[in-house]
Design a protein around this motif. Structure first.
Motif, mmCIF file in Angstrom:
data_model
loop_
_atom_site.group_PDB
_atom_site.id
_atom_site.type_symbol
_atom_site.label_atom_id
_atom_site.label_comp_id
_atom_site.label_asym_id
_atom_site.label_seq_id
_atom_site.Cartn_x
_atom_site.Cartn_y
_atom_site.Cartn_z
ATOM 1 N N ARG A 283 42.213 36.420 44.756
ATOM 2 C CA ARG A 283 40.890 37.055 44.733
ATOM 3 C C ARG A 283 39.924 36.275 43.849
ATOM 4 O O ARG A 283 38.725 36.164 44.155
ATOM 5 C CB ARG A 283 41.015 38.494 44.243
ATOM 6 N N VAL A 284 40.423 35.706 42.768
ATOM 7 C CA VAL A 284 39.571 34.907 41.888
ATOM 8 C C VAL A 284 39.194 33.600 42.569
ATOM 9 O O VAL A 284 38.051 33.131 42.468
ATOM 10 C CB VAL A 284 40.280 34.651 40.549
ATOM 11 N N ARG B 262 34.986 30.226 45.328
ATOM 12 C CA ARG B 262 34.395 29.606 46.528
ATOM 13 C C ARG B 262 33.062 30.257 46.882
ATOM 14 O O ARG B 262 32.109 29.587 47.270
ATOM 15 C CB ARG B 262 35.365 29.734 47.704
ATOM 16 N N GLU B 263 33.000 31.581 46.744
ATOM 17 C CA GLU B 263 31.772 32.303 47.074
ATOM 18 C C GLU B 263 30.624 31.881 46.169
ATOM 19 O O GLU B 263 29.497 31.659 46.633
ATOM 20 C CB GLU B 263 32.047 33.797 46.957
ATOM 21 N N VAL B 264 30.886 31.750 44.871
ATOM 22 C CA VAL B 264 29.834 31.383 43.924
ATOM 23 C C VAL B 264 29.403 29.941 44.147
ATOM 24 O O VAL B 264 28.201 29.620 44.138
ATOM 25 C CB VAL B 264 30.328 31.596 42.482
ATOM 26 N N VAL B 265 30.364 29.049 44.362
ATOM 27 C CA VAL B 265 30.019 27.638 44.584
ATOM 28 C C VAL B 265 29.211 27.483 45.859
ATOM 29 O O VAL B 265 28.228 26.738 45.910
ATOM 30 C CB VAL B 265 31.301 26.780 44.608
ATOM 31 N N LEU C 59 42.856 38.256 36.166
ATOM 32 C CA LEU C 59 41.540 38.091 36.789
ATOM 33 C C LEU C 59 40.568 37.319 35.908
ATOM 34 O O LEU C 59 39.703 36.597 36.435
ATOM 35 C CB LEU C 59 40.951 39.463 37.120
ATOM 36 N N LEU C 60 40.650 37.471 34.599
ATOM 37 C CA LEU C 60 39.732 36.774 33.699
ATOM 38 C C LEU C 60 40.354 35.455 33.271
ATOM 39 O O LEU C 60 41.250 35.422 32.409
ATOM 40 C CB LEU C 60 39.413 37.655 32.492
ATOM 41 N N LEU C 61 39.895 34.364 33.885
ATOM 42 C CA LEU C 61 40.459 33.049 33.599
ATOM 43 C C LEU C 61 39.865 32.474 32.319
ATOM 44 O O LEU C 61 38.687 32.697 31.999
ATOM 45 C CB LEU C 61 40.172 32.092 34.762
ATOM 46 N N LYS C 62 40.705 31.713 31.615
ATOM 47 C CA LYS C 62 40.204 30.967 30.485
ATOM 48 C C LYS C 62 39.431 29.748 30.975
ATOM 49 O O LYS C 62 39.561 29.319 32.117
ATOM 50 C CB LYS C 62 41.362 30.540 29.595
ATOM 51 N N ARG C 63 38.630 29.194 30.092
ATOM 52 C CA ARG C 63 37.761 28.089 30.494
ATOM 53 C C ARG C 63 38.593 26.890 30.995
ATOM 54 O O ARG C 63 38.295 26.318 32.044
ATOM 55 C CB ARG C 63 36.878 27.664 29.327
ATOM 56 N N GLU D 285 30.422 31.025 34.255
ATOM 57 C CA GLU D 285 29.788 32.251 33.785
ATOM 58 C C GLU D 285 29.483 33.200 34.948
ATOM 59 O O GLU D 285 29.660 34.416 34.828
ATOM 60 C CB GLU D 285 28.514 31.900 33.026
ATOM 61 N N GLU D 286 29.043 32.651 36.076
ATOM 62 C CA GLU D 286 28.744 33.506 37.229
ATOM 63 C C GLU D 286 30.022 34.103 37.805
ATOM 64 O O GLU D 286 30.031 35.269 38.251
ATOM 65 C CB GLU D 286 28.011 32.695 38.294
ATOM 66 N N VAL D 287 31.116 33.342 37.817
ATOM 67 C CA VAL D 287 32.385 33.876 38.316
ATOM 68 C C VAL D 287 32.852 35.027 37.444
ATOM 69 O O VAL D 287 33.316 36.068 37.942
ATOM 70 C CB VAL D 287 33.442 32.752 38.386
ATOM 71 N N LEU D 288 32.750 34.892 36.124
ATOM 72 C CA LEU D 288 33.135 35.981 35.237
ATOM 73 C C LEU D 288 32.288 37.224 35.468
ATOM 74 O O LEU D 288 32.794 38.354 35.450
ATOM 75 C CB LEU D 288 33.025 35.529 33.779
#
Length: 578
Positions: free
Chosen positions: A40-41, A46-49, A88-92, A65-68
């Motif tokens: 899902r992440v 892909r959606e944001v890019v 779901l919350l990926l590290k940088r 930042e937009e993905v988060l």
């Protein structure tokens, strides 16, 4: 098979002792692009890019930042669980590695043109152009006809041809020729320009559901009865074949492969395809192999039709003949007639090297012969377009009903029908269209429109343009727009419908004068598309099932005759009245 290395070694030794020389190919399992990251992440990444495909370039920090933000907004409930939040919350650093693994980092750094081109391609997998029955897959495309023609104003214009090719039988089930006119004015504000539109594509689909009528000036060999089509079986299955129809089969598309031009992407075209149960598959941009049969058909069209028509411009400007614009040319309506006759007379009856039947593999078949081979295996069921469907094919408009009528494209329509008077100042109850009522109109015959009654009868109401009686000649939406531009240029207002009607009459009078001496034939009728062959509504007999005894019917009393020499009879008494 998943086995250990020790088991593999023991099996290899057994094969070697048995005199075999085994070749063992060990293939690593390819690592998934997302590794262990939640799919899902990856989809959100892909959606944001892809949302930045046509905009100016951004750095990967902005994307992270937009993905988060999207993850936190979309998965509020899931993030309350600590384990789900960790997934779901990926590290940088993990986000950067996933951008590299999936190729999104390379895509984000690409030039804008390349990003836009890649984003325009539909999602895989791409369907091959193979079909086993007529209508299973149909390819539709538009291409320049490369023939000069005469426009409505007797000026030299170009033309485009759109056709539908059935993959299974290679039959051309529909063809549409439209004028190409360059508008006047700056880009984005041009007036009077036109080419193939969404409504033209809708008319093309409507052709696929009805037989092509044979015209008396055509060759008799273009008749379906004189061709290889199974005419007797078609006539028994569909009563429309009892009339004089051309040698072109009726093929109902189930899936259409189209490109991504603006007419094909219109909401109206998608709505009509959904109504007719047609699945849309988009071809990739700049990928002609997604529609190979259509590309080959256009080459056939140029070599076997276009170059034999007056006004042929050749395959390029360098090969164009001298004085093409000054010679006799055909109107668009005549080109449409010639194209339909060529399809029925030559294209459908010419053997095609790619058409072979499994029963006769050594025999090359024509599209009509291939259709005759496939029809007994797949069957034929008539699917005429009903009267209600014919209304839905027209261009939609959402209007308010007042005591003056309804307004469509700056034209006021009224009707004396009692049903319309009941709808004045009413609300349709359709919230997404601000309580407006649905209306439909034909841009090629805009003198009449249709209003749908959402409240009472659930039927269509025919309404007429209020100044229809002042327009004796045929006119179209294009002529209305030209007249509107002329009125505005002269200081008038586009709301002044009477002034626009007078300007249209002046334009039609100028068109009746015809071309100069160099042009031998001038169009008398403007280009008005094609007629939709709809199944007529059944006539309901109001006296069906009613038994009337003539002896019990009381005669109506004769009306008194007023005359100078005839005495007016006195009125009958109330007691004597029937």
């Amino acid at each position: 098979m998943e086995i250990s290395a020790k088991t593999l070694e023991s099996m290899r030794l057994k094969w070697k002792r048995a005199g075999e020389n085994p070749l063992v190919l060990i293939e690593r399992r390819p690592r998934e692009s997302g590794h262990r990251t939640d799919p899902r992440v990856i989809e959100i990444m892909r959606e944001v890019v892809m949302s930045h495909s046509r905009g100016s370039g951004v750095d990967i920090q902005t994307v992270w930042e937009e993905v988060l933000d999207v993850v936190q907004d979309r998965f509020k409930a899931e993030l309350e669980d600590p384990q789900e939040a960790q997934r779901l919350l990926l590290k940088r650093a993990t986000f950067y590695r996933r951008m590299e693994d999936t190729g999104l980092a390379e895509y984000l750094a690409a030039p804008t043109r390349r990003r836009a081109q890649r984003a325009s391609k539909p999602l895989p997998p791409y369907r091959p152009s193979h079909a086993r029955r007529p209508g299973e897959v149909v390819q539709i495309d538009t291409s320049p006809l490369k023939v000069k023609a005469l426009g409505d104003d007797a000026e030299v214009i170009s033309a485009e041809l759109t056709s539908a090719i059935d993959v299974a039988s290679r039959s051309n089930s529909a063809v549409m020729v439209v004028p190409v006119v360059t508008g006047e004015g700056s880009p984005g504000k041009r007036i009077g320009g036109r080419a193939t539109r969404a409504y033209d594509l809708v008319l093309l689909l409507a052709q696929c559901f009805a037989p092509l009528a044979w015209r008396p000036h055509w060759d008799p060999l273009a008749l379906a009865a004189n061709s290889a089509l199974p005419y007797e079986d078609l006539r028994d299955a569909d009563e429309r074949f009892a009339r004089a129809v051309a040698a072109r089969p009726v093929i109902h598309p189930r899936t259409v492969i189209i490109d991504q031009g603006s007419p094909y992407l219109s909401d109206h075209f998608k709505y009509v395809c959904d109504m007719l149960d047609i699945t849309i598959v988009y071809a990739r941009k700049d990928t002609p192999t997604d529609k190979p049969i259509k590309e080959r058909f256009f080459r056939t069209l140029g070599s076997r039709f276009s170059q034999h028509v007056v006004g042929w411009t050749g395959n390029g400007f360098a090969h164009r003949g001298l004085g093409i614009d000054k010679g006799p040319l055909y109107p668009i309506n005549t080109l449409q007639d010639l194209a339909e006759q060529w399809v029925a007379l030559e294209y459908q009856q010419t053997p095609h090297k790619g058409l072979r039947s499994p029963f006769t593999p050594g025999l090359i078949l024509s599209p009509n012969e291939m259709y005759a081979q496939l029809m007994p295996m797949t069957g034929y069921r008539p699917r005429p377009i009903t009267a209600d469907e014919a209304r839905e094919l027209l261009i939609p408009a959402w209007v308010k009903i007042s005591d003056k009528g309804i307004v469509i494209e700056n034209r006021t329509y009224q009707s004396s029908d009692r049903r319309m008077r009941l709808l004045i100042e009413q609300r349709s109850g359709i919230n997404e269209h601000n309580d407006r009522f649905k209306a439909r109109y034909n841009p090629y015959h805009p003198e009449v429109a249709y209003l749908f009654d959402h409240l009472y009868t659930q039927e269509w109401i025919e309404v007429e343009f209020i100044y229809r009686g002042l327009l004796e000649d045929d006119w179209t939406q294009d002529l209305w727009e030209r007249a509107t531009a002329a009125v505005v240029d002269n200081g008038g207002r586009k709301e002044d419908q009477l002034a626009i009607v007078k300007a249209m009459r002046a334009l039609r009078r100028s068109l009746r004068q015809g071309p100069g001496k160099a042009q031998k034939s001038a169009p008398r009728i403007p280009f008005q598309g094609l007629e939709v062959a709809a199944k007529p509504e059944p006539v309901v007999d109001p006296y069906a099932g009613v038994s009337i005894d003539v002896e019990t019917v009381t005669a109506y009393p004769a009306l008194p005759i007023a005359g100078r020499d005839i005495d007016r009879p006195s009125a009958p008494n109330d007691a004597d009245a029937p």
